[in-house]
Write a protein that holds these residues in place. Structure first.
Motif, mmCIF file in Angstrom:
data_model
loop_
_atom_site.group_PDB
_atom_site.id
_atom_site.type_symbol
_atom_site.label_atom_id
_atom_site.label_comp_id
_atom_site.label_asym_id
_atom_site.label_seq_id
_atom_site.Cartn_x
_atom_site.Cartn_y
_atom_site.Cartn_z
ATOM 1 N N LEU A 272 0.821 -1.209 0.000
ATOM 2 C CA LEU A 272 0.000 0.000 0.000
ATOM 3 C C LEU A 272 0.854 1.258 0.000
ATOM 4 C CD1 LEU A 272 -2.895 -0.885 2.491
ATOM 5 C CD2 LEU A 272 -3.050 -0.639 0.006
ATOM 6 N N SER A 273 1.925 1.249 0.777
ATOM 7 C CA SER A 273 2.809 2.407 0.819
ATOM 8 C C SER A 273 3.367 2.719 -0.564
ATOM 9 C CB SER A 273 3.973 2.153 1.792
ATOM 10 O OG SER A 273 3.503 1.981 3.102
ATOM 11 N N LYS A 274 3.720 1.665 -1.276
ATOM 12 C CA LYS A 274 4.300 1.844 -2.603
ATOM 13 C C LYS A 274 3.240 2.248 -3.630
ATOM 14 C CE LYS A 274 5.405 -1.867 -4.790
ATOM 15 N NZ LYS A 274 6.087 -3.136 -5.143
ATOM 16 N N GLU A 275 2.121 1.530 -3.631
ATOM 17 C CA GLU A 275 1.098 1.739 -4.658
ATOM 18 C C GLU A 275 0.350 3.056 -4.481
ATOM 19 O OE1 GLU A 275 0.370 -0.012 -7.359
ATOM 20 O OE2 GLU A 275 1.963 -1.470 -6.986
ATOM 21 N N HIS B 6 -3.128 4.226 11.763
ATOM 22 C CA HIS B 6 -1.832 4.799 11.406
ATOM 23 C C HIS B 6 -0.898 3.748 10.797
ATOM 24 C CE1 HIS B 6 -2.637 8.051 14.703
ATOM 25 N NE2 HIS B 6 -3.417 8.184 13.636
ATOM 26 N N LEU B 7 -1.495 2.880 9.965
ATOM 27 C CA LEU B 7 -0.696 1.856 9.295
ATOM 28 C C LEU B 7 0.314 2.481 8.335
ATOM 29 C CD1 LEU B 7 -0.317 -1.232 8.756
ATOM 30 C CD2 LEU B 7 -1.976 -0.982 6.890
ATOM 31 N N LEU B 8 -0.093 3.600 7.708
ATOM 32 C CA LEU B 8 0.776 4.265 6.745
ATOM 33 C C LEU B 8 1.196 5.629 7.259
ATOM 34 C CD1 LEU B 8 -1.213 3.488 3.451
ATOM 35 C CD2 LEU B 8 0.546 2.102 4.576
ATOM 36 N N LEU C 157 -6.051 5.635 8.684
ATOM 37 C CA LEU C 157 -5.001 4.895 7.987
ATOM 38 C C LEU C 157 -3.645 5.587 8.035
ATOM 39 C CD1 LEU C 157 -4.350 2.448 6.163
ATOM 40 C CD2 LEU C 157 -5.005 3.857 4.188
ATOM 41 N N TYR C 158 -3.643 6.940 8.005
ATOM 42 C CA TYR C 158 -2.376 7.681 7.877
ATOM 43 C C TYR C 158 -1.957 8.316 9.194
ATOM 44 C CZ TYR C 158 -2.310 7.227 2.811
ATOM 45 O OH TYR C 158 -2.245 6.737 1.537
ATOM 46 N N LYS C 159 -0.693 8.203 9.441
ATOM 47 C CA LYS C 159 -0.089 8.908 10.566
ATOM 48 C C LYS C 159 0.640 10.118 10.001
ATOM 49 C CE LYS C 159 3.242 8.466 14.340
ATOM 50 N NZ LYS C 159 4.260 7.598 14.982
ATOM 51 N N PHE D 37 11.756 15.654 2.810
ATOM 52 C CA PHE D 37 10.649 14.715 2.998
ATOM 53 C C PHE D 37 10.539 13.751 1.823
ATOM 54 C CE2 PHE D 37 8.971 17.853 6.095
ATOM 55 C CZ PHE D 37 8.758 16.987 7.140
ATOM 56 N N SER D 38 10.688 14.333 0.631
ATOM 57 C CA SER D 38 10.514 13.486 -0.557
ATOM 58 C C SER D 38 11.593 12.436 -0.678
ATOM 59 C CB SER D 38 10.488 14.350 -1.816
ATOM 60 O OG SER D 38 11.738 14.993 -1.990
ATOM 61 N N GLU D 39 12.734 12.684 -0.065
ATOM 62 C CA GLU D 39 13.839 11.723 -0.166
ATOM 63 C C GLU D 39 13.778 10.634 0.906
ATOM 64 O OE1 GLU D 39 17.256 14.204 0.002
ATOM 65 O OE2 GLU D 39 17.168 14.769 -2.118
ATOM 66 N N GLU D 40 12.894 10.853 1.919
ATOM 67 C CA GLU D 40 12.795 9.854 2.970
ATOM 68 C C GLU D 40 12.087 8.613 2.449
ATOM 69 O OE1 GLU D 40 10.811 11.368 6.312
ATOM 70 O OE2 GLU D 40 12.511 12.492 7.084
ATOM 71 N N LYS D 41 12.493 7.499 2.979
ATOM 72 C CA LYS D 41 11.848 6.247 2.614
ATOM 73 C C LYS D 41 10.687 6.006 3.562
ATOM 74 C CE LYS D 41 15.836 3.859 0.631
ATOM 75 N NZ LYS D 41 16.681 2.659 0.710
ATOM 76 N N LEU D 42 9.558 5.621 3.008
ATOM 77 C CA LEU D 42 8.419 5.286 3.834
ATOM 78 C C LEU D 42 8.689 3.984 4.576
ATOM 79 C CD1 LEU D 42 5.571 6.085 1.329
ATOM 80 C CD2 LEU D 42 6.112 7.348 3.404
ATOM 81 N N PRO D 43 8.209 3.897 5.805
ATOM 82 C CA PRO D 43 8.446 2.638 6.545
ATOM 83 C C PRO D 43 7.776 1.467 5.865
ATOM 84 C CG PRO D 43 6.789 3.990 7.638
ATOM 85 C CD PRO D 43 7.381 4.826 6.567
ATOM 86 N N SER D 44 8.427 0.323 5.959
ATOM 87 C CA SER D 44 7.886 -0.873 5.307
ATOM 88 C C SER D 44 7.266 -1.794 6.338
ATOM 89 C CB SER D 44 8.990 -1.619 4.564
ATOM 90 O OG SER D 44 9.998 -2.005 5.465
#
Length: 498
Positions: A363-366, A397-399, A469-471, A491-498
């Motif tokens: 979901l984070s990716k898509e 807050h899954l994402l 859903l979002y934190k 922010f844009s360069e940070e990786k979203l948690p997996s």
């Protein structure tokens, strides 16, 4: 109860269905004598002339009539099946017909002819080799008197409108399973002849009072249902972890590996080790019908694949998971069997870990890449009705990051049991408690099936609210103590948690 629960009586009685006004005319003594002795000689029949039949007073008890087609009373209490003990002779009406017109008559009187399992509707006439006796349904020919429509048919075929009295021998083969079991079990106790069919297996849930007769019940079900070669009885409740249960083989072979077909898709499974319920076929189809090609399905408690495999065949991308290693192995097997193994990613994990791991990662990716004009929908199916609602808190807050468009928010289909007076309200309130938000106006509930008295299975469907859903980053996280302020580029360069 079926039409044929009737017991033997030497006298001819009316049924409730065809009851008419009472008559004060009593049976002639000679007819009673004939009825008494004809009932003891199989094959003997006497003629009842048109308009010459005398009715019985209404005061005659109907109990004997209600037992006319029950097996022999001596079978009561039988625990070891003895098929020969079910034989008995009953009195039925017949028509004498020239053999050349038998087929024409059967077509014209198809609703009047006697229908019993394994019973010949036409028998030899012992007095005339050129004629046949057509057996009629005594409940369609009340008082052995033909109705106007039957008389008109006979007139057109040039058949004399005479009804004969015939002694018919019924055997075990002529009784239905419910009739047999009702005759065997203690009088007044509930009879269960229904079962779930899983391939060649009949699955029963017997009550305590039926257990002494369980092996007989199993054999009767095999005898009366072609294709059933194994009968099992559940001996424990469903285990909430792996969704299987202990069972006893009551009759037939002990092979519990079987094949089933649901919504035109074939599955193979070991019924003793995985969960399969044929009563959920309609529900599986309902959810799959909601999906469009290109949608993404996450099946948290997938079993052997009744949601996942048809979704993959519909060209959806599917992530399917089950904690039970046996279910996981049969899921892989059925994916190959249906040639969708390259369209389904299968996992053998706890449902919570599956949501926190592969589901969150995908979901984070898509959702991050999802564009406003794209029409891909994300569906999460959670079919573990005993526990699934307790897993909904995982979505809090899954994402992380900014919410996607409302259209892209995943839709959850979560199943649950309820014994509440208002099951839909109960399921919604429990889901809201797990999510920590109100679903008023944002969800729908669907009654799947009645599981037991005062116990319903329901499905609640809703899009996960963005604020659940979002934190979102709190101010301190967005502006940490440092000599320079973080920029949007950071922010844009940070990786979203997996």
């Amino acid at each position: 109860m079926t039409l044929w629960r009737f017991g033997y009586s030497a006298r001819l009685l009316k049924t409730n269905r065809f009851r008419t006004a009472a008559s004060n005319t009593s049976f002639p003594a000679v007819w009673m004598l004939l009825a008494q002795y004809s009932g003891r000689i199989p094959g003997l029949f006497v003629v009842v002339k048109k308009n010459r039949f005398f009715t019985m007073p209404e005061t005659v008890e109907d109990k004997a009539n209600l037992e006319l087609y029950s097996p022999h009373p001596e079978v009561r209490g039988m625990t070891l099946l003895d098929r020969e003990a079910f034989k008995r002779t009953v009195v039925v009406p017949v028509l004498k017909v020239k053999k050349e017109i038998v087929n024409t008559l059967l077509k014209s009187l198809k609703h009047t002819v006697l229908q019993r399992p394994g019973l010949k509707r036409v028998v030899e006439d012992p007095e005339d080799e050129d004629s046949r006796l057509v057996i009629l349904d005594p409940h369609k020919i009340p008082e052995f008197s033909l109705g106007e429509s039957e008389q008109e048919v006979l007139k057109q075929l040039n058949v004399r409108p005479e009804v004969s009295k015939y002694n018919l021998e019924l055997t075990y083969e002529n009784f239905k399973s419910e009739e047999i079991l009702r005759a065997v079990l203690p009088e007044g106790q509930e009879v269960t002849s229904g079962f779930s069919r899983v391939g060649h297996i009949a699955h029963l849930n017997l009550r305590d009072h039926q257990l002494p007769y369980r092996h007989l019940i199993g054999q009767v079900i095999i005898d009366k249902n072609p294709g059933i070669t194994c009968v099992v009885n559940k001996t424990s409740i469903i285990d909430s972890t792996y969704r299987n249960f202990q069972m006893e083989v009551l009759a037939g072979e002990s092979n519990l590996v079987t094949k089933v077909k649901e919504n035109n898709i074939a599955y193979e499974l070991d019924f003793s080790k995985v969960y399969w319920n044929p009563r959920l076929s309609t529900e599986h189809g309902r959810i799959v019908e909601l999906l469009k090609p290109g949608d993404v399905l996450f099946d948290v408690f997938a079993g052997i694949g009744p949601f996942a495999i048809p979704a993959a065949k519909k060209k959806c991308r599917v992530f399917a998971n089950d904690l039970n290693p046996e279910s996981y192995n049969w899921l892989l097997h059925n994916c190959k069997l249906n040639k969708v193994d390259n369209k389904i990613k299968a996992f053998n994990m706890d449902g919570r870990d599956f949501l926190l791991g592969p589901v969150r990662e995908e979901l984070s990716k898509e959702l991050q890449l999802l564009k406003e004009e794209q029409k891909t929908s994300f569906h999460i199916v959670m079919n573990l009705p005993a526990l699934a609602i307790e897993f909904l808190d995982v979505f809090r807050h899954l994402l992380a990051g900014e919410p996607c468009s409302t259209a892209g928010l995943p839709t959850v289909h979560c199943y649950g049991f309820s014994k509440h007076d208002d099951p839909a309200k109960d399921i919604q309130e429990r889901a809201e408690a797990s999510l920590g938000t109100s679903l008023d106006g944002r969800c729908s509930t669907y009654l799947v099936r009645n599981v037991a008295p005062n116990k319903e299975m329901l499905c609640i469907s809703f899009q996960i609210p963005a604020d659940v859903l979002y934190k979102r980053p709190c101010p301190d996280e967005a502006n940490p103590a440092s000599k320079r302020l973080r920029t949007s580029k950071d922010f844009s360069e940070e990786k979203l948690p997996s």
